[in-house]
Every structure is written in structure tokens, then in C-alpha cells.
Design a protein around this motif. Sequence first.
Motif, short mmCIF file in Angstrom:
data_model
loop_
_atom_site.label_atom_id
_atom_site.label_comp_id
_atom_site.label_asym_id
_atom_site.label_seq_id
_atom_site.Cartn_x
_atom_site.Cartn_y
_atom_site.Cartn_z
N GLY A 1 -3.68 4.49 -7.10
CA GLY A 1 -4.43 4.90 -5.92
C GLY A 1 -5.42 3.85 -5.46
N VAL A 2 -6.07 3.21 -6.41
CA VAL A 2 -7.04 2.17 -6.08
C VAL A 2 -6.33 0.95 -5.48
CG1 VAL A 2 -8.74 0.58 -7.05
CG2 VAL A 2 -8.72 2.96 -7.79
N LEU A 3 -5.20 0.56 -6.05
CA LEU A 3 -4.44 -0.56 -5.50
C LEU A 3 -3.92 -0.24 -4.10
CD1 LEU A 3 -2.41 -1.84 -8.57
CD2 LEU A 3 -4.33 -2.96 -7.43
N ALA A 4 -3.51 1.00 -3.88
CA ALA A 4 -3.06 1.40 -2.54
C ALA A 4 -4.20 1.32 -1.54
CB ALA A 4 -2.50 2.82 -2.58
N SER B 1 0.82 -1.20 0.00
CA SER B 1 0.00 0.00 0.00
C SER B 1 0.86 1.25 0.00
CB SER B 1 -0.93 0.00 1.21
OG SER B 1 -1.67 1.19 1.26
N PHE B 2 1.93 1.24 0.78
CA PHE B 2 2.84 2.39 0.82
C PHE B 2 3.54 2.57 -0.52
CE2 PHE B 2 7.03 4.22 1.84
CZ PHE B 2 6.60 5.44 2.33
N ILE B 3 3.96 1.49 -1.15
CA ILE B 3 4.64 1.57 -2.44
C ILE B 3 3.69 2.09 -3.51
CG2 ILE B 3 5.65 0.17 -4.30
CD1 ILE B 3 6.91 -1.55 -2.07
N PHE B 4 2.47 1.59 -3.55
CA PHE B 4 1.50 2.07 -4.54
C PHE B 4 1.14 3.53 -4.28
CE2 PHE B 4 0.13 -2.52 -5.20
CZ PHE B 4 0.77 -2.60 -6.43
N LEU C 1 -3.26 5.75 8.59
CA LEU C 1 -2.51 6.68 7.75
C LEU C 1 -2.50 6.24 6.29
CD1 LEU C 1 0.56 7.38 10.05
CD2 LEU C 1 -1.31 8.93 9.51
N LEU C 2 -2.34 4.93 6.07
CA LEU C 2 -2.37 4.42 4.71
C LEU C 2 -3.74 4.61 4.06
CD1 LEU C 2 -0.34 1.12 5.14
CD2 LEU C 2 0.39 3.18 3.95
N GLY D 1 1.65 6.45 -7.05
CA GLY D 1 0.57 7.36 -7.42
C GLY D 1 0.94 8.81 -7.17
N LEU D 2 1.61 9.07 -6.06
CA LEU D 2 2.04 10.43 -5.76
C LEU D 2 3.10 10.91 -6.74
CD1 LEU D 2 1.71 12.77 -3.78
CD2 LEU D 2 3.54 11.78 -2.44
N SER D 3 3.98 10.01 -7.15
CA SER D 3 4.98 10.40 -8.14
C SER D 3 4.34 10.68 -9.50
CB SER D 3 6.06 9.33 -8.26
OG SER D 3 5.53 8.14 -8.79
#
Length: 94
Positions: free
Chosen positions: A50-53, A9-12, A68-69, A16-18
Motif C-alpha cells: 500500500g505504501v509503495l502504491a 502504482s496500479f500493480i502494487f 483514482l490511484l 495489496g488488495l489481493s
Amino acid sequence: MRSILSILSFIFSLLGLSNIISLANRGVITEMLTFDTAGGSFIFLFNLYGVLAFVCAVLAKKDRYRILLLAGSVILIAATLTLSFVGMYGFQQP
């Protein structure tokens, strides 16, 4: 297994943020993360991270980082959907 979902979740979320940050800087990273596609497939891949996260955050281990996630992924989904909406309907040729 559930701790791996927190990491995913953090990686996705970072991917997405990048995507969003890259749009302001010539979009080089966005082209890599969306495999240089255009049209509907770009919109799908742009929103996919974003959806995967969010899905990974919902299924993650229940601890304080999960909140937070979840909050971060919901904000990421809202931002990408807003940018997608503006891109689809705001920049149409008259």
C-alpha cells in the motif's frame, strides 16, 4: 517514466488488495506475497504494498487516473493499517 509509475502504482494496489482478499480465504496468496514470514516482518510486508502504491501514485503523471490511484492507495493503506492494528492488539493472549 511517469507513466510507468502509474502502472507500478496500479500493480502494487492489486498486490495489496489481493493480500486483504486472501486473508479471508486461508491466506495462501498472503503467504506468497509476504514470503511466509511471521511477526514484525509480516506486518511490514503486509503494509509495504500500500505504501509503495501511494508513493508511485504521488510521483505519477498528473492526469485523471492519478486521483483514482491516490484514492485507492489511501484506502488500501487505511485498510491494511486497520487490520495490522487489530492483529497486533486485538488478538493478544491475556
